[in-house]
Design a protein around this motif. Structure first.
Motif, PDB file in Angstrom:
ATOM      1  N   VAL A  34       0.856  -1.173   0.000  1.00 27.57           N
ATOM      2  CA  VAL A  34       0.000   0.000   0.000  1.00 27.57           C
ATOM      3  C   VAL A  34       0.897   1.229   0.000  1.00 27.57           C
ATOM      4  O   VAL A  34       1.889   1.279   0.739  1.00 27.57           O
ATOM      5  CB  VAL A  34      -0.915   0.028   1.254  1.00 27.57           C
ATOM      6  CG1 VAL A  34      -1.678   1.330   1.352  1.00 27.57           C
ATOM      7  CG2 VAL A  34      -1.872  -1.130   1.243  1.00 27.57           C
ATOM      8  N   THR A  35       0.568   2.222  -0.806  1.00 32.85           N
ATOM      9  CA  THR A  35       1.283   3.488  -0.807  1.00 32.85           C
ATOM     10  C   THR A  35       0.492   4.492   0.026  1.00 32.85           C
ATOM     11  O   THR A  35      -0.684   4.724  -0.232  1.00 32.85           O
ATOM     12  CB  THR A  35       1.451   4.018  -2.239  1.00 32.85           C
ATOM     13  OG1 THR A  35       2.132   3.046  -3.012  1.00 32.85           O
ATOM     14  CG2 THR A  35       2.250   5.313  -2.241  1.00 32.85           C
ATOM     15  N   THR A  36       1.147   5.091   1.018  1.00 35.86           N
ATOM     16  CA  THR A  36       0.482   6.026   1.921  1.00 35.86           C
ATOM     17  C   THR A  36       1.536   6.982   2.483  1.00 35.86           C
ATOM     18  O   THR A  36       2.695   6.918   2.095  1.00 35.86           O
ATOM     19  CB  THR A  36      -0.257   5.255   3.031  1.00 35.86           C
ATOM     20  OG1 THR A  36      -0.959   6.190   3.851  1.00 35.86           O
ATOM     21  CG2 THR A  36       0.687   4.448   3.872  1.00 35.86           C
ATOM     22  N   THR A  37       1.131   7.849   3.400  1.00 37.52           N
ATOM     23  CA  THR A  37       2.105   8.749   3.997  1.00 37.52           C
ATOM     24  C   THR A  37       2.977   7.993   4.998  1.00 37.52           C
ATOM     25  O   THR A  37       2.614   6.910   5.451  1.00 37.52           O
ATOM     26  CB  THR A  37       1.413   9.920   4.718  1.00 37.52           C
ATOM     27  OG1 THR A  37       0.619   9.415   5.773  1.00 37.52           O
ATOM     28  CG2 THR A  37       0.560  10.722   3.755  1.00 37.52           C
ATOM     29  N   LYS A  38       4.101   8.577   5.331  1.00 41.28           N
ATOM     30  CA  LYS A  38       5.046   7.899   6.216  1.00 41.28           C
ATOM     31  C   LYS A  38       4.468   7.701   7.615  1.00 41.28           C
ATOM     32  O   LYS A  38       4.645   6.648   8.225  1.00 41.28           O
ATOM     33  CB  LYS A  38       6.341   8.702   6.285  1.00 41.28           C
ATOM     34  CG  LYS A  38       7.477   7.977   6.945  1.00 41.28           C
ATOM     35  CD  LYS A  38       8.767   8.734   6.738  1.00 41.28           C
ATOM     36  CE  LYS A  38       9.199   9.346   8.021  1.00 41.28           C
ATOM     37  NZ  LYS A  38      10.463  10.040   7.941  1.00 41.28           N
ATOM     38  N   ALA A  39       3.739   8.678   8.130  1.00 42.35           N
ATOM     39  CA  ALA A  39       3.153   8.561   9.464  1.00 42.35           C
ATOM     40  C   ALA A  39       2.084   7.467   9.500  1.00 42.35           C
ATOM     41  O   ALA A  39       2.021   6.671  10.444  1.00 42.35           O
ATOM     42  CB  ALA A  39       2.547   9.893   9.891  1.00 42.35           C
ATOM     43  N   ARG A  40       1.259   7.394   8.467  1.00 45.00           N
ATOM     44  CA  ARG A  40       0.248   6.338   8.408  1.00 45.00           C
ATOM     45  C   ARG A  40       0.899   4.975   8.229  1.00 45.00           C
ATOM     46  O   ARG A  40       0.410   3.975   8.757  1.00 45.00           O
ATOM     47  CB  ARG A  40      -0.726   6.605   7.269  1.00 45.00           C
ATOM     48  CG  ARG A  40      -1.645   7.756   7.527  1.00 45.00           C
ATOM     49  CD  ARG A  40      -2.555   7.983   6.361  1.00 45.00           C
ATOM     50  NE  ARG A  40      -3.431   9.125   6.613  1.00 45.00           N
ATOM     51  CZ  ARG A  40      -4.291   9.591   5.741  1.00 45.00           C
ATOM     52  NH1 ARG A  40      -4.419   9.023   4.546  1.00 45.00           N
ATOM     53  NH2 ARG A  40      -5.045  10.623   6.043  1.00 45.00           N
ATOM     54  N   ALA A 111       5.401   6.789   1.582  1.00 43.72           N
ATOM     55  CA  ALA A 111       6.081   5.523   1.812  1.00 43.72           C
ATOM     56  C   ALA A 111       5.234   4.392   1.259  1.00 43.72           C
ATOM     57  O   ALA A 111       4.020   4.519   1.101  1.00 43.72           O
ATOM     58  CB  ALA A 111       6.335   5.312   3.291  1.00 43.72           C
ATOM     59  N   ILE A 112       5.897   3.288   0.979  1.00 43.70           N
ATOM     60  CA  ILE A 112       5.213   2.065   0.562  1.00 43.70           C
ATOM     61  C   ILE A 112       5.354   1.066   1.703  1.00 43.70           C
ATOM     62  O   ILE A 112       6.456   0.806   2.168  1.00 43.70           O
ATOM     63  CB  ILE A 112       5.835   1.480  -0.722  1.00 43.70           C
ATOM     64  CG1 ILE A 112       5.657   2.446  -1.880  1.00 43.70           C
ATOM     65  CG2 ILE A 112       5.216   0.139  -1.055  1.00 43.70           C
ATOM     66  CD1 ILE A 112       6.388   2.035  -3.130  1.00 43.70           C
ATOM     67  N   VAL A 113       4.231   0.527   2.153  1.00 37.70           N
ATOM     68  CA  VAL A 113       4.239  -0.526   3.169  1.00 37.70           C
ATOM     69  C   VAL A 113       3.975  -1.816   2.436  1.00 37.70           C
ATOM     70  O   VAL A 113       3.019  -1.917   1.666  1.00 37.70           O
ATOM     71  CB  VAL A 113       3.136  -0.294   4.222  1.00 37.70           C
ATOM     72  CG1 VAL A 113       3.243  -1.327   5.321  1.00 37.70           C
ATOM     73  CG2 VAL A 113       3.207   1.088   4.779  1.00 37.70           C
TER      74      VAL A 113
END
Length: 116
Positions: A34-40, A111-113
Motif C-alpha cells: 500500500v502506498t500512503t504517507t510515512k506517518a500512516r 512511503a510504501i508498506v
C-alpha cells in the motif's frame, strides 16, 4: 506528553483513525503493498503485524478477533490458511516500509508498506 502511547493521532478523531487503520490493514493484506504517507505507514505497521501474529497462532479466538478487525471475511480465511508457509519460521518483522518521493500537492513524506 505522550508517554506509552502507541498509535499516533494522525490528526483524526478516534473513530476515524480506527477506521483508517482498519482499511489500510485490510488493503495491505489483500494486495501485499500500500502506498500512503510515512506517518500512516508507521501506524499501520503495528496493526498488520498484530493481525499476522493472530493468524500464526491460529486459534478460534484469534480468528474471531481478526474477523472483528478486518473488513473482508474471505481475506481472513485466506490469511489464516496461508500464513504458516509464508511466515512459519519468522519471529516478527512481517512488514517493510520503503520511503518514496514526496507527494506533489502538499510535500508530504510518502512511503510504501509491503508484506515481506
Amino acid at each position: 506528553m505522550r508517554h506509552r502511547r502507541r498509535v499516533p493521532h494522525l490528526s483524526k478523531p478516534a473513530d476515524q483513525r480506527r477506521a483508517l487503520l482498519r482499511s489500510l490493514t485490510t488493503e495491505l493484506i489483500r494486495h501485499g503493498r500500500v502506498t500512503t504517507t510515512k506517518a500512516r505507514a508507521k501506524a499501520v505497521r503495528s496493526e498488520a503485524e498484530r493481525i499476522v501474529n493472530l493468524a500464526k497462532k491460529g486459534t478460534l479466538e484469534d480468528r474471531r478477533r481478526a474477523l472483528g478487525y478486518l473488513y473482508d471475511k474471505n481475506l481472513v480465511h485466506a490469511l489464516f490458511s496461508q500464513v504458516h508457509e509464508r511466515y512459519g519460521d519468522r519471529q516478527g518483522g512481517y512488514t517493510r516500509i520503503i520511503r518514496t518521493v514526496s507527494r506533489r500537492g502538499d510535500n508530504a513524506d510518502m512511503a510504501i508498506v509491503e508484506l515481506v
